[in-house]
Design a protein around this motif. Sequence first.
Motif, mmCIF file in Angstrom:
data_model
loop_
_atom_site.group_PDB
_atom_site.id
_atom_site.type_symbol
_atom_site.label_atom_id
_atom_site.label_comp_id
_atom_site.label_asym_id
_atom_site.label_seq_id
_atom_site.Cartn_x
_atom_site.Cartn_y
_atom_site.Cartn_z
ATOM 1 N N PHE A 1 77.738 37.404 42.724
ATOM 2 C CA PHE A 1 78.704 36.304 42.878
ATOM 3 C C PHE A 1 80.121 36.740 42.531
ATOM 4 C CE2 PHE A 1 74.600 34.188 42.013
ATOM 5 C CZ PHE A 1 74.414 33.699 43.285
ATOM 6 N N PHE B 1 82.366 37.449 44.454
ATOM 7 C CA PHE B 1 83.313 36.786 45.361
ATOM 8 C C PHE B 1 83.844 35.482 44.758
ATOM 9 C CE2 PHE B 1 79.347 34.724 46.353
ATOM 10 C CZ PHE B 1 79.702 33.416 46.650
ATOM 11 N N MET B 2 83.062 34.894 43.854
ATOM 12 C CA MET B 2 83.490 33.637 43.230
ATOM 13 C C MET B 2 84.609 33.866 42.219
ATOM 14 S SD MET B 2 81.347 31.164 44.183
ATOM 15 C CE MET B 2 80.448 30.146 43.090
ATOM 16 N N LEU C 1 95.514 30.271 34.220
ATOM 17 C CA LEU C 1 96.529 30.665 33.240
ATOM 18 C C LEU C 1 96.136 31.962 32.550
ATOM 19 C CD1 LEU C 1 97.335 27.360 31.327
ATOM 20 C CD2 LEU C 1 98.701 28.486 33.074
ATOM 21 N N GLU D 1 87.174 35.719 42.388
ATOM 22 C CA GLU D 1 88.492 35.660 43.012
ATOM 23 C C GLU D 1 88.923 34.206 43.193
ATOM 24 O OE1 GLU D 1 88.813 37.714 46.706
ATOM 25 O OE2 GLU D 1 90.861 37.036 47.025
ATOM 26 N N ILE D 2 87.983 33.398 43.664
ATOM 27 C CA ILE D 2 88.299 31.984 43.901
ATOM 28 C C ILE D 2 88.616 31.303 42.571
ATOM 29 C CG2 ILE D 2 87.349 29.787 44.702
ATOM 30 C CD1 ILE D 2 85.474 31.494 46.507
ATOM 31 N N LEU D 3 87.760 31.576 41.583
ATOM 32 C CA LEU D 3 87.926 30.896 40.301
ATOM 33 C C LEU D 3 89.212 31.285 39.591
ATOM 34 C CD1 LEU D 3 84.352 31.037 38.804
ATOM 35 C CD2 LEU D 3 85.617 29.035 39.511
ATOM 36 N N GLU E 1 91.982 32.128 40.853
ATOM 37 C CA GLU E 1 93.211 31.743 41.548
ATOM 38 C C GLU E 1 93.935 30.651 40.752
ATOM 39 O OE1 GLU E 1 93.340 31.394 46.037
ATOM 40 O OE2 GLU E 1 93.716 29.338 45.434
ATOM 41 N N ILE F 1 99.457 34.058 26.504
ATOM 42 C CA ILE F 1 100.076 33.458 27.689
ATOM 43 C C ILE F 1 101.535 33.099 27.397
ATOM 44 C CG2 ILE F 1 99.991 31.466 29.258
ATOM 45 C CD1 ILE F 1 96.895 31.495 28.785
ATOM 46 N N PHE G 1 86.508 27.131 33.570
ATOM 47 C CA PHE G 1 85.498 27.569 34.533
ATOM 48 C C PHE G 1 84.789 28.804 33.996
ATOM 49 C CE2 PHE G 1 88.000 25.057 37.500
ATOM 50 C CZ PHE G 1 87.039 24.541 38.346
ATOM 51 N N GLU H 1 92.553 44.166 38.463
ATOM 52 C CA GLU H 1 92.951 44.619 39.797
ATOM 53 C C GLU H 1 93.243 43.437 40.706
ATOM 54 O OE1 GLU H 1 89.964 47.074 41.489
ATOM 55 O OE2 GLU H 1 90.279 48.688 40.048
ATOM 56 N N MET H 2 92.423 42.430 40.576
ATOM 57 C CA MET H 2 92.494 41.313 41.506
ATOM 58 C C MET H 2 93.664 40.382 41.200
ATOM 59 S SD MET H 2 89.342 38.827 42.234
ATOM 60 C CE MET H 2 89.407 38.191 40.601
ATOM 61 N N ARG H 3 93.792 40.020 39.961
ATOM 62 C CA ARG H 3 94.772 38.990 39.625
ATOM 63 C C ARG H 3 95.251 39.199 38.190
ATOM 64 N NH1 ARG H 3 94.964 34.930 43.107
ATOM 65 N NH2 ARG H 3 92.848 35.180 43.794
ATOM 66 N N PRO H 4 96.196 40.082 38.006
ATOM 67 C CA PRO H 4 96.604 40.366 36.627
ATOM 68 C C PRO H 4 97.096 39.101 35.930
ATOM 69 C CG PRO H 4 97.704 41.816 38.208
ATOM 70 C CD PRO H 4 97.025 40.758 38.990
ATOM 71 N N THR I 1 104.266 35.702 28.018
ATOM 72 C CA THR I 1 104.765 35.969 29.374
ATOM 73 C C THR I 1 105.266 34.698 30.060
ATOM 74 O OG1 THR I 1 102.526 35.701 30.231
ATOM 75 C CG2 THR I 1 103.247 37.954 29.749
#
Lengths: 177, 291
Positions: free
Chosen positions: A74, A76-77, A86, A79-81, A83, A170, A66, A112-115, A173
Amino acid sequence: MQTVKMVISGAVNAGKTEFIRSISEIEVVSTERKATDETRLLKKETTVAMDFGRITIANDLVLHLFGTPGQRRFDFMWEILSEGALGLVVVVDSTRPETFRETTRIVEFFNEMRPAPYIIAANKQDKDTAWSPDELRLALRLPEQVKVVPCIATQRDSCKNVLLELLYEIMETAKEG
Amino acid sequence: MPLVGNLRDFALHDFLYLVDRGYKTGSLMLNRPSTDDAAHLYFDKGKLLSVVRPQRRERLGELLIRLGKVSPQQLAQALQTQQMNNARPLGQILVEHGVIGQRDLQFCIQQQIEETVYELFAWRDGEFKFQAGQKPAPDDVQSLVPLPVENLIMEGVRRVDEMSRIKERIPNNDMIVRFVDRPQEKAANINMTADEWRIFARINGRSSINEIADKIGLTPYAVSHIVFGFITAGLVEVTRPTGGQSSKAPVAAQAQRVGSTPTRRSAAEPAYVEPPKKSLVARLINRIRGL
């Protein structure tokens, strides 16, 4: 069929679309660009510049790529993307220092949003005016452990190398199993 | 003398027309024993004030929390104020506290009422009873301004027509949405709106229409409408949930308790991401190397 997801982000015109086009086995969706027309972005009907590609890993596994919209509107997108993603590739146009600050903002936003594991793809390394990966690391104030990988987004092998470097991150971890 | 009948003989749009032209005030009780469902519509001088689904009754505070317009803390404060000033409506208190604007409040309420009525248009049968003079309960969600029913009739009939086409591909909103293995050629160069992208990005082969709608704050109708477009474009397909994929209750049913509804997470609270398995990453690496 299991699907896994990676996010390709970066400032406007960093090379996200080229990156996905180069590596994706099929260009599924690619939106038109209206990045220069800020006023049109305010309209509800405006299309969002974002890309989607895919790579079949096996009969039971597919990787989705994506590309995020570059425009701030945008956010806000993102965060959605992101989610369940990987990892993240942040593409930066190495020839345009004026976009470095925005790139830093994107990195901080995702952190900050999604480490999740991420790397920087230093795009347009074939251009004379490109900043080197080491210079970019300093300019973007990146920690030592963050990989800055040279990239030419229009070349498949180069994009492949970037994805592999991200996957190695990746793997570091990943849990046993 | 109440007006009684069955929607089979006298459809909802017929009744709304009658209410509108007859300038009627009162309640229309709809009962559908076949699906154990019911709805109560309240009118004031021919205009719609409120719609209540007893099986999934939602108070104003719960609605606003679900839509992310107020936080549970803000609601608790407003309810406290309301207890001290019993006669004042909750919406008015929230506006006075600066928690939500008057227009925004009306928009949320109106959308909720309209979407509920549109769902009722799909009822092909069901007993109805109209009783003059009945008013909604004080804590039912009521429109600040009574809503004209002409537009409801037009939009409701249009949606029924559209839904019948959508239902051919998406039988219900518990269907799981997934990407097709091989998108068709016509799927290339599609331009999407922001809402379409938001839905597109939520498709994962596990979430149902209802769940996607819940996550992004759109109505199940709006999501199924957009997913129908994706199906037509050859991008996605829908499948019935399997044993491991639990279907989810309608959105409104999830907001039964104040504070129980997930609200948008702030950027200051990073989400926990479970690391993938090494075997999965190894498969990805092997494949990318072979490209």
